[in-house]
Design a protein around this motif. Structure first.
Motif, PDB file in Angstrom:
ATOM      1  N   LYS A 161     123.610  67.117  36.047  1.00 40.59           N
ATOM      2  CA  LYS A 161     122.319  66.780  35.424  1.00 40.59           C
ATOM      3  C   LYS A 161     122.218  67.424  34.043  1.00 40.59           C
ATOM      4  O   LYS A 161     121.178  68.004  33.681  1.00 40.59           O
ATOM      5  N   ALA A 162     123.309  67.354  33.282  1.00 39.73           N
ATOM      6  CA  ALA A 162     123.308  67.957  31.939  1.00 39.73           C
ATOM      7  C   ALA A 162     122.306  67.222  31.051  1.00 39.73           C
ATOM      8  O   ALA A 162     122.172  65.996  31.127  1.00 39.73           O
ATOM      9  N   THR A 163     121.602  67.976  30.217  1.00 38.00           N
ATOM     10  CA  THR A 163     120.565  67.385  29.369  1.00 38.00           C
ATOM     11  C   THR A 163     121.071  67.091  27.960  1.00 38.00           C
ATOM     12  O   THR A 163     120.485  66.296  27.245  1.00 38.00           O
ATOM     13  N   HIS A 164     122.168  67.768  27.543  1.00 38.36           N
ATOM     14  CA  HIS A 164     122.674  67.620  26.181  1.00 38.36           C
ATOM     15  C   HIS A 164     124.204  67.567  26.188  1.00 38.36           C
ATOM     16  O   HIS A 164     124.832  68.269  26.990  1.00 38.36           O
ATOM     17  N   VAL A 165     124.759  66.781  25.261  1.00 36.27           N
ATOM     18  CA  VAL A 165     126.217  66.636  25.189  1.00 36.27           C
ATOM     19  C   VAL A 165     126.696  66.695  23.732  1.00 36.27           C
ATOM     20  O   VAL A 165     126.476  65.748  22.968  1.00 36.27           O
TER      21      VAL A 165
END
Ligand code: TYM
Length: 356
Positions: A161-165
């Motif tokens: 559930k990563a919010t930023h890449v």
């Protein structure tokens, strides 16, 4: 994209929990262990990975599952997996505070990718420009894995559930697909906000570093010419030689941004200098306006050697200590598994898989 739209400004309910911990969110990013790491990988991605680690909880992954979408020599794949991990460490990522791991150590990536293969539409995949580039003319002969690659990339991100890449510009389309997969999953299973709508972090003066031999082509691991790229492990002589031979044009250095934009080879070198010096490109253009390329190339060599030399040296040192690098990957793999498994279990329940 077809039946879904991405809304960049939608509030992200996943961020509140991080804000309470003084963080801006959770990052996942990955690098393929398929050949030498180059200046584009460093300036477009890996340097930013290190810079973001104070503000985000970070997972940095050597994506070995992605690597085998094209043929790899097994011994070389293993060695290059270590080399990327060494580059992460040499760039300053703190493996105790953050997580450095190899993708194949966490089976949940591949398990979620299967679910996403069933969420993503063939029409979406057909629009992926990187598949078209990598498959080349004989698309029928490309692996099924290469075609499904972007769904696995979405799984890499969303299994945490990563919010930023953070990525270079060439990955933008894959991140848009990741958002579309998240939106469709959330809609299809009536699970609003289950997966976050991930934000790309594409920043710095060198989000798309071009070939030193052709300023209209991306610097890439697969370019047959060694002179097209500066590798992170190149020594000072190799860096100097490649910059000396970098393509330019017969005019003096550009004196405005508009002039530089019309001259891709010069523009690329100016962008590289700006990124290495942490300056605005306009300031670099002003400093070298009207000068000879030879003078600029001397300055570029100096800064490239000063900035990259220590990283290359540290990578060489770490690669002589594979036990240490393996321990980092093993520990990171365990911690990543512990984060991914409960999310996979939630996905399986949501999809309706019986958990007897
Ligand atoms: P890969 O291995 O091709 O590249 C790793 C990172 O380097 C960036 N990059 C560049 N940036 C600027 N200029 C260039 N010439 C240049 N070449 C490469 C890439 O944008 C990337 O950030 N699909 C990904 C790996 C991946 C991934 C993920 C990334 C797999 N799963 C999940 C983010 C999140 C790839 O092939 O990157």
């Amino acid at each position: 994209m077809p039946d879904v739209t991405t809304t960049a400004a939608a509030p992200n309910p996943h961020l509140a929990a991080y804000a309470a911990r003084g963080l801006k969110g959770r990052i996942l990013s990955g690098v393929q262990p398929t050949g030498n790491l180059h200046l584009g990988n460093y300036l477009g991605a890996i340097r930013n990975f290190a810079r973001l680690q104070d503000d985000y909880e970070c997972l940095y992954c050597v994506v070995d599952l992605h690597a085998i979408t094209q043929p790899q020599d097994p011994a070389q794949l293993a060695a290059q997996t270590r080399e990327i991990a060494a580059a992460f460490l040499a760039a300053g990522i703190d493996a105790k505070k953050q997580i450095i791991f190899a993708q194949s150590l966490v089976p949940a990536h591949a398990q979620l990718a299967w679910v996403f293969n069933c969420v993503a539409r063939v029409g979406w995949m057909n629009r992926m420009t990187q598949f078209k580039e990598k498959a080349g003319k004989d698309r029928e002969a490309a692996s099924l894995g290469l075609y499904a690659y972007p769904a696995l990339m979405a799984a890499d991100i969303l299994i945490y559930k990563a919010t930023h890449v953070p990525v270079g510009e060439d990955q933008k389309q894959h991140l848009e697909l990741t958002r579309d997969i998240a939106i469709k999953f959330n809609n299809d299973f009536k699970a609003p906000d289950f997966f976050p709508i991930t934000e790309p972090l594409i920043f710095g003066a060198a989000t798309r570093v071009m070939s030193l031999r052709d300023g209209t082509k991306k610097m890439s691991k697969s370019d047959p010419s060694e002179f097209s790229r500066i590798n992170l492990t190149d020594d000072a002589d190799a860096i100097a030689g490649k910059i000396r031979r970098a393509k330019t044009d017969p005019h003096p250095m550009p004196d405005t941004a508009a002039d530089a934009e019309k001259r891709p080879d010069a523009d690329n070198l100016l962008g590289i200098y700006a990124a290495l010096a942490d300056q605005e490109k306009d300031a670099v253009i002003a400093a070298f306006a009207g000068k000879q390329f030879s003078e600029f190339k001397g300055a570029l060599t100096e800064i490239a050697v000063a900035k990259l030399g220590p990283i290359g040296g540290e990578m060489q040192r770490l690669m002589k200590d594979p036990g240490h690098v393996d321990a980092v990957l093993r520990d990171g793999g365990e911690r990543a598994r512990a984060m991914a498994e409960p999310i996979l279990a939630e996905v399986y329940r949501t999809v309706g898989f019986l958990r007897p």
